[in-house]
Design an enzyme around this catalytic site. Sequence first.
Site, short mmCIF file in Angstrom:
data_model
loop_
_atom_site.label_atom_id
_atom_site.label_comp_id
_atom_site.label_asym_id
_atom_site.label_seq_id
_atom_site.Cartn_x
_atom_site.Cartn_y
_atom_site.Cartn_z
N ASP A 36 23.58 27.55 7.48
CA ASP A 36 24.74 28.44 7.61
C ASP A 36 25.82 28.12 6.58
OD1 ASP A 36 23.61 29.76 9.68
OD2 ASP A 36 24.90 28.96 11.26
N ASP A 294 32.00 68.52 -20.17
CA ASP A 294 31.09 67.45 -19.77
C ASP A 294 31.05 67.30 -18.26
OD1 ASP A 294 30.20 66.70 -22.29
OD2 ASP A 294 31.93 65.39 -22.62
N GLY A 429 19.57 59.58 -16.24
CA GLY A 429 18.25 60.19 -16.22
C GLY A 429 17.88 60.75 -17.57
N MET A 430 18.78 61.50 -18.19
CA MET A 430 18.52 62.06 -19.51
C MET A 430 18.39 60.95 -20.55
SD MET A 430 17.91 64.66 -21.27
CE MET A 430 18.38 66.03 -20.22
#
Length: 508
Positions: A36, A294, A429-430
């Site tokens: 602990d 954007d 992703g791109m």
Amino acid sequence: MKLAYWMYAGPAHIGTLRVASSFQNVHAIMHAPLGDDYFNVMRSMLERERDFTPVTASIVDRHVLSKGSEDKVVQNIVRKDREENSDLILVTPTCTSSILQEDLDNFVDRASMDSKADVILADVNHYRVNELQAADRTLEQVVRFYLEKAKRKNTLKTEKTADPSVNLIGIFTLGFHNQHDCKELRKLLNDLGIKVNVVIPENGTVTKLENLPRAWFNLVPYREVGLMAAKYLKREFEMPYVAISPMGIVETGNCISAIQKILLACGKKVDFERYIDEQTRFISQAAWFSRSIDCQNLTGKKAVVFGDGTHAAAITKILAREMGIRVSCAGTYCTHDAEWFREQVASYCDEVLITDNHTEVGDMIAKIEPAAIFGTQMERHVGKRLAIPCGVISAPVHIQNFPLGSRPFVGYEGANQIADLVYNSFTLGMEDHLLEIFGGHDTKEVITKELSSQDGLAWSPDAQSELNKIPGFVRGKIKRNTEKFARQNNLTEINVEVMYAAKEAFSS
């Protein structure tokens, strides 16, 4: 209390230790078995501070079990008092050592007779509360202890400061960007002509707690820790408090407006509306960016938000209200604050999830398949498995979310940082797709994206090759749809024909 290999909020003693180690010249004694006592290592690694963590473990072992632990605990308290010359020694058991049901109150009373420092026992039920609830309760207990002590000694300072001043309550160690937020809040309050009276517990001292009532009001930037102390100060000293987290353009303006209302009630003529307008329209980049092409490209994209109540609610509002992003699900692991959270986010998301079970969160993300996730370290892991980018917006987090440079989440600069995080999360992703085209790293091997077993499904070499040709930012979704189609049709192998059949099925 439950057995789990992942917890969003840790056991109660961790919250108590976080509060104790945030104060200056306060030492914590943890009555615990081996296993602990990991807090010291965790804090030293994440906060990367030069000083040692002021926590000592009074180990419960077989020798202690055979003859009792009173002498050992008292000796450790007295020894640390002499070695550290602390102002306060805070004693806490863990949920494990609490099973022994020892009279720690008596241990503390006995140790107090031989200690120069104040010695108190954390008043926390280790079976009923989690880390955040315990931290909130411990901070209130420490504040109450020293203000009542000052009352008895007639040293309590209740005369208000000449100029408007504020106490910042709830900024403490291992908090998500708490130290960066503190710097930004100081800057914001200075712009408003408000002095910071006391900051607790981070880098505060218990000897200065008697100055708390001198402030005109209290600011609690995070609901999880500090709210109990603010309510105590309001009840005992009629000190107003602001509990609006200044995250995002809108909520920062709301927080400033709430501060203005308090100052006007105190007889101070102020007008912060011009400051809010200038910051929103001309100074903050986040407001401008939300109207740029954007950011407009993100309009309608789906996102999932999960974290502690404060950050999850704030990010949900920012995404939906300021950036036009659809929040498919907003959730929190702060189950004890579920009512408040639902009230805050219900009108900004499609679904609300209140749970401290990480598997439920993972299954929800897999089901929704959002364009981006905003969550904790666990959601970041889930996102990696599902090939969904994740921006980390809440504790618990790993070391990469304890940056050495300043990255606040509050105030107008915090709004800029959040806008960057959101935009960069959606464009990952791109970016992977471009890396595949131009090279840079090997992304050809397709990793299993499901959170559960694949039921023995096998991909033929031709199908695997065909899958690798698909851009990375949609490959995970196509793979999951194809495997779902195969299971629905009791197929054990996926070939090219199955892939095209699945495509037609999901396109119709």
